[in-house]
Scaffold this motif. Structure first.
Motif, PDB file in Angstrom:
ATOM      1  N   GLY A 220       0.791  -1.219   0.000  1.00 57.98           N
ATOM      2  CA  GLY A 220       0.000   0.000   0.000  1.00 57.98           C
ATOM      3  C   GLY A 220       0.827   1.274   0.000  1.00 57.98           C
ATOM      4  N   GLY A 221       2.146   1.163   0.261  1.00 59.81           N
ATOM      5  CA  GLY A 221       3.006   2.341   0.236  1.00 59.81           C
ATOM      6  C   GLY A 221       3.525   2.682  -1.146  1.00 59.81           C
ATOM      7  N   ARG A 222       3.349   1.768  -2.093  1.00 60.38           N
ATOM      8  CA  ARG A 222       3.833   2.026  -3.453  1.00 60.38           C
ATOM      9  C   ARG A 222       2.960   3.075  -4.132  1.00 60.38           C
ATOM     10  NH1 ARG A 222       4.820  -4.307  -5.270  1.00 60.38           N
ATOM     11  NH2 ARG A 222       6.867  -4.534  -4.283  1.00 60.38           N
ATOM     12  N   ARG A 223       3.612   3.945  -4.929  1.00 61.50           N
ATOM     13  CA  ARG A 223       2.891   5.003  -5.625  1.00 61.50           C
ATOM     14  C   ARG A 223       3.470   5.212  -7.017  1.00 61.50           C
ATOM     15  NH1 ARG A 223       3.135  10.278  -3.710  1.00 61.50           N
ATOM     16  NH2 ARG A 223       5.307   9.900  -3.130  1.00 61.50           N
ATOM     17  N   VAL A 224       2.617   5.618  -7.928  1.00 57.42           N
ATOM     18  CA  VAL A 224       3.066   5.982  -9.275  1.00 57.42           C
ATOM     19  C   VAL A 224       2.352   7.253  -9.711  1.00 57.42           C
ATOM     20  CG1 VAL A 224       3.581   3.613  -9.993  1.00 57.42           C
ATOM     21  CG2 VAL A 224       1.302   4.584 -10.430  1.00 57.42           C
ATOM     22  N   ALA A 225       3.006   7.977 -10.588  1.00 53.59           N
ATOM     23  CA  ALA A 225       2.365   9.086 -11.294  1.00 53.59           C
ATOM     24  C   ALA A 225       1.991   8.589 -12.677  1.00 53.59           C
ATOM     25  CB  ALA A 225       3.309  10.279 -11.399  1.00 53.59           C
ATOM     26  N   LEU A 226       0.760   8.787 -13.059  1.00 49.72           N
ATOM     27  CA  LEU A 226       0.288   8.452 -14.395  1.00 49.72           C
ATOM     28  C   LEU A 226       0.432   9.707 -15.246  1.00 49.72           C
ATOM     29  CD1 LEU A 226      -2.910   6.571 -13.231  1.00 49.72           C
ATOM     30  CD2 LEU A 226      -0.783   5.514 -14.034  1.00 49.72           C
ATOM     31  N   VAL A 227       1.262   9.628 -16.285  1.00 48.73           N
ATOM     32  CA  VAL A 227       1.584  10.807 -17.090  1.00 48.73           C
ATOM     33  C   VAL A 227       1.051  10.609 -18.502  1.00 48.73           C
ATOM     34  CG1 VAL A 227       3.395  12.333 -17.916  1.00 48.73           C
ATOM     35  CG2 VAL A 227       3.660  11.167 -15.713  1.00 48.73           C
ATOM     36  N   GLY A 228       0.182  11.512 -18.933  1.00 48.48           N
ATOM     37  CA  GLY A 228      -0.408  11.423 -20.266  1.00 48.48           C
ATOM     38  C   GLY A 228       0.404  12.180 -21.292  1.00 48.48           C
ATOM     39  N   HIS A 229       0.717  11.490 -22.397  1.00 49.16           N
ATOM     40  CA  HIS A 229       1.490  12.082 -23.494  1.00 49.16           C
ATOM     41  C   HIS A 229       0.631  12.107 -24.759  1.00 49.16           C
ATOM     42  CE1 HIS A 229       5.403  11.760 -21.320  1.00 49.16           C
ATOM     43  NE2 HIS A 229       4.774  10.759 -20.722  1.00 49.16           N
ATOM     44  N   THR A 230       0.902  13.055 -25.624  1.00 43.61           N
ATOM     45  CA  THR A 230       0.108  13.229 -26.838  1.00 43.61           C
ATOM     46  C   THR A 230       0.999  13.314 -28.071  1.00 43.61           C
ATOM     47  OG1 THR A 230       0.173  15.649 -26.834  1.00 43.61           O
ATOM     48  CG2 THR A 230      -1.520  14.596 -25.459  1.00 43.61           C
ATOM     49  N   ASP A 231       0.346  13.346 -29.243  1.00 54.07           N
ATOM     50  CA  ASP A 231       1.079  13.703 -30.447  1.00 54.07           C
ATOM     51  C   ASP A 231       1.171  15.236 -30.498  1.00 54.07           C
ATOM     52  OD1 ASP A 231      -1.379  14.680 -31.440  1.00 54.07           O
ATOM     53  OD2 ASP A 231      -1.860  12.756 -32.337  1.00 54.07           O
ATOM     54  N   ASN A 232       1.685  15.784 -31.601  1.00 51.80           N
ATOM     55  CA  ASN A 232       1.929  17.237 -31.639  1.00 51.80           C
ATOM     56  C   ASN A 232       0.881  18.002 -32.433  1.00 51.80           C
ATOM     57  OD1 ASN A 232       2.594  16.454 -34.221  1.00 51.80           O
ATOM     58  ND2 ASN A 232       4.537  17.564 -34.295  1.00 51.80           N
ATOM     59  N   ILE A 233      -0.309  17.403 -32.562  1.00 53.91           N
ATOM     60  CA  ILE A 233      -1.396  18.102 -33.245  1.00 53.91           C
ATOM     61  C   ILE A 233      -2.061  19.074 -32.269  1.00 53.91           C
ATOM     62  CG2 ILE A 233      -3.553  17.834 -34.515  1.00 53.91           C
ATOM     63  CD1 ILE A 233      -1.091  16.623 -35.891  1.00 53.91           C
ATOM     64  N   GLY A 234      -2.042  20.367 -32.584  1.00 52.97           N
ATOM     65  CA  GLY A 234      -2.690  21.358 -31.731  1.00 52.97           C
ATOM     66  C   GLY A 234      -1.711  22.090 -30.833  1.00 52.97           C
ATOM     67  N   LEU A 235      -2.259  23.002 -30.031  1.00 54.90           N
ATOM     68  CA  LEU A 235      -1.453  23.846 -29.156  1.00 54.90           C
ATOM     69  C   LEU A 235      -0.941  23.065 -27.954  1.00 54.90           C
ATOM     70  CD1 LEU A 235      -3.699  27.049 -29.140  1.00 54.90           C
ATOM     71  CD2 LEU A 235      -1.620  26.642 -30.492  1.00 54.90           C
ATOM     72  N   LEU A 236       0.198  23.498 -27.417  1.00 54.42           N
ATOM     73  CA  LEU A 236       0.812  22.802 -26.292  1.00 54.42           C
ATOM     74  C   LEU A 236      -0.120  22.765 -25.088  1.00 54.42           C
ATOM     75  CD1 LEU A 236       3.148  21.429 -24.854  1.00 54.42           C
ATOM     76  CD2 LEU A 236       4.115  23.695 -24.392  1.00 54.42           C
ATOM     77  N   GLU A 286       0.747   7.902 -33.341  1.00 50.45           N
ATOM     78  CA  GLU A 286       0.000   6.894 -32.579  1.00 50.45           C
ATOM     79  C   GLU A 286       0.813   6.391 -31.390  1.00 50.45           C
ATOM     80  OE1 GLU A 286      -1.431   2.317 -33.240  1.00 50.45           O
ATOM     81  OE2 GLU A 286      -1.825   3.729 -34.861  1.00 50.45           O
ATOM     82  N   ILE A 287       2.102   6.158 -31.607  1.00 46.32           N
ATOM     83  CA  ILE A 287       2.978   5.687 -30.531  1.00 46.32           C
ATOM     84  C   ILE A 287       3.085   6.731 -29.423  1.00 46.32           C
ATOM     85  CG2 ILE A 287       5.387   5.118 -29.985  1.00 46.32           C
ATOM     86  CD1 ILE A 287       5.523   3.888 -32.839  1.00 46.32           C
ATOM     87  N   ASN A 288       3.124   8.007 -29.807  1.00 44.14           N
ATOM     88  CA  ASN A 288       3.283   9.071 -28.819  1.00 44.14           C
ATOM     89  C   ASN A 288       2.033   9.303 -27.983  1.00 44.14           C
ATOM     90  OD1 ASN A 288       5.967   9.654 -29.415  1.00 44.14           O
ATOM     91  ND2 ASN A 288       5.413  11.035 -31.090  1.00 44.14           N
ATOM     92  N   ARG A 289       0.874   8.868 -28.472  1.00 40.71           N
ATOM     93  CA  ARG A 289      -0.357   8.974 -27.679  1.00 40.71           C
ATOM     94  C   ARG A 289      -0.356   7.834 -26.664  1.00 40.71           C
ATOM     95  NH1 ARG A 289      -2.454  10.152 -32.991  1.00 40.71           N
ATOM     96  NH2 ARG A 289      -3.159   8.008 -33.237  1.00 40.71           N
ATOM     97  N   ARG A 290       0.099   8.129 -25.458  1.00 38.85           N
ATOM     98  CA  ARG A 290       0.325   7.065 -24.489  1.00 38.85           C
ATOM     99  C   ARG A 290       0.200   7.595 -23.071  1.00 38.85           C
ATOM    100  NH1 ARG A 290       5.026   9.621 -25.504  1.00 38.85           N
ATOM    101  NH2 ARG A 290       6.634   9.624 -23.885  1.00 38.85           N
ATOM    102  N   VAL A 291       0.102   6.676 -22.126  1.00 39.17           N
ATOM    103  CA  VAL A 291       0.185   6.997 -20.704  1.00 39.17           C
ATOM    104  C   VAL A 291       1.307   6.157 -20.116  1.00 39.17           C
ATOM    105  CG1 VAL A 291      -0.975   6.913 -18.459  1.00 39.17           C
ATOM    106  CG2 VAL A 291      -2.246   7.624 -20.494  1.00 39.17           C
ATOM    107  N   GLU A 292       2.176   6.800 -19.340  1.00 41.57           N
ATOM    108  CA  GLU A 292       3.263   6.102 -18.664  1.00 41.57           C
ATOM    109  C   GLU A 292       3.018   6.103 -17.160  1.00 41.57           C
ATOM    110  OE1 GLU A 292       7.218   7.231 -19.597  1.00 41.57           O
ATOM    111  OE2 GLU A 292       6.877   7.323 -21.772  1.00 41.57           O
ATOM    112  N   ALA A 293       3.466   5.037 -16.510  1.00 39.94           N
ATOM    113  CA  ALA A 293       3.488   4.982 -15.050  1.00 39.94           C
ATOM    114  C   ALA A 293       4.900   5.315 -14.600  1.00 39.94           C
ATOM    115  CB  ALA A 293       3.078   3.596 -14.553  1.00 39.94           C
ATOM    116  N   VAL A 294       5.031   6.333 -13.763  1.00 40.33           N
ATOM    117  CA  VAL A 294       6.336   6.800 -13.281  1.00 40.33           C
ATOM    118  C   VAL A 294       6.421   6.510 -11.786  1.00 40.33           C
ATOM    119  CG1 VAL A 294       7.864   8.790 -13.012  1.00 40.33           C
ATOM    120  CG2 VAL A 294       6.403   8.593 -15.048  1.00 40.33           C
TER     121      VAL A 294
END
Length: 299
Positions: A220-236, A286-294
C-alpha cells in the motif's frame, strides 16, 4: 477443439527453430508443460476472432530488435518463409487493417508490455499448423525497433503432479512489468489506445493495467504518477490538458475496476514534450499517444 495427446513424446518448441537476426534480444521465454491456447484461424468477423482451442506444451516467446527503416512486412516475411519451409500450412496471414485492427489485436493473446508492443495500424499476424503442432507469429514496430511474438503449441508429456500443480517453467530471464518499472523508473502502458484529440479509454481488457494494479496492491506504500502524453497536433496547452485527462481516465479505471487506492495514484499531463517516436508520421503520432506509469517514492 484440437486436443493433443498427453502420452505423446515431447517435441522441441518450434520457436527455438526459427532463426532471428543476431541483434534480436529475447524478452520473454515462458513455457507451460500443459496449457491451452486459442489459435486465431480467421480475421475479426464483426463480433469475435474465429479460433481453435489447442492443448499441449505452450511456449510464449518475444523478441525486440533494431530494424532501422525496415518495414514490418520485411521482418515478418523472413520468419514466414522459415515457417513455410518447415512444412507448416498457413491458416491465417493478415495485416493490421485486414485482420481487424483494434478488434483483432485485443481479441488475440498478446504478451503484455513492455515485453511485446503492437501498433494498431502496423502489425502482421500468421497462424499455421503442421501435423499436431501449431504456432502463431505476430510482428509489429515501434521505430527504430521491431517486436516479434511467437506462440507455439506442441505435443507434450507431463506428470499428473505437474498437471495438478500447474507447473510452469521459465526457460530464460524475463524482465517482467514490475522489474521494468523498478529498474527504469517508468514504464509505458502500451496496450492503451487514444485517438487524436480523444481522452476516452476503451473497454479493454488492458493487461498492463492489471499488472500495474497487482504490483501496487502488493504494498500500500507504493505510488506511481500516471503521465499522459500526446502527439503534436494542436497547441501545447491543449495537449497538456488532454494528457492530464487521459491520465485521469487511467486513474479512474485502476481505482474502480482494479481496486487500487487513490492515494497510490497521481496524474500529470506532458502534452507533446516527451515524444518517443517521430510525430512526422501517423504511426509515430500513434505511438506518442500514451500513458506512462512513473515510479514515486514509497510513503
Amino acid at each position: 477443439m484440437l486436443a493433443f495427446c498427453a502420452a505423446c513424446a515431447a517435441v522441441p518448441a518450434t520457436a527455438q527453430e526459427l532463426a532471428l537476426p543476431s541483434e534480436a534480444r529475447q524478452l520473454t521465454n515462458r513455457v507451460n508443460p500443459l496449457d491451452s491456447y486459442d489459435l486465431p484461424i480467421a480475421v475479426w468477423d464483426g463480433s469475435s476472432v474465429p479460433s481453435r482451442e489447442v492443448q499441449g506444451r505452450v511456449a510464449k516467446r518475444t523478441w525486440r530488435m533494431s530494424v532501422g527503416s525496415k518495414t514490418t512486412l520485411q521482418v515478418f516475411a523472413s520468419l514466414r518463409d522459415q515457417i513455410e519451409s518447415q512444412g507448416y500450412d498457413v491458416l491465417l496471414d493478415c495485416s493490421a487493417e485486414a485482420c481487424g485492427g483494434f478488434d483483432f489485436r485485443f481479441a488475440t493473446e498478446v504478451v503484455p508490455s513492455p515485453d511485446m508492443y503492437v501498433a494498431i495500424r502496423d502489425y502482421r499476424f500468421l497462424s499455421a499448423i503442421r501435423d499436431d503442432e501449431v504456432l502463431s507469429l505476430l510482428v509489429s514496430r515501434n521505430p527504430p525497433d521491431a517486436y516479434v511474438q511467437i506462440i507455439s503449441v506442441t505435443p507434450t508429456t507431463v506428470s499428473p503432479l505437474d498437471v495438478v500443480q500447474g507447473t510452469e517453467t521459465v526457460e530464460a530471464s524475463k524482465p517482467n512489468f514490475a522489474a521494468s518499472l523498478e529498474t527504469a523508473g517508468h514504464v509505458v502502458l502500451g496496450d492503451l489506445e487514444f485517438e487524436t484529440g480523444e481522452d476516452a479509454l476503451g473497454t479493454g481488457p488492458f493487461l498492463t493495467l492489471a499488472d500495474l494494479a497487482n504490483w501496487l496492491k502488493q504494498d500500500g506504500g507504493r505510488r506511481v504518477a500516471l503521465v499522459g502524453h500526446t502527439d503534436n497536433i494542436g497547441l501545447l496547452e491543449r495537449n497538456i490538458s488532454l494528457g492530464q485527462r487521459r491520465a485521469e481516465a487511467v486513474k479512474v479505471r485502476l481505482n474502480k475496476e482494479f481496486g487500487v487506492a487513490l492515494d497510490q495514484l497521481e496524474t500529470a499531463g506532458a502534452g507533446y514534450l516527451a515524444p518517443i517516436a517521430s510525430n512526422a508520421t501517423s504511426d509515430g503520432r500513434e505511438i506518442n499517444r500514451r500513458v506512462e506509469a512513473v515510479l514515486l517514492p514509497i510513503q
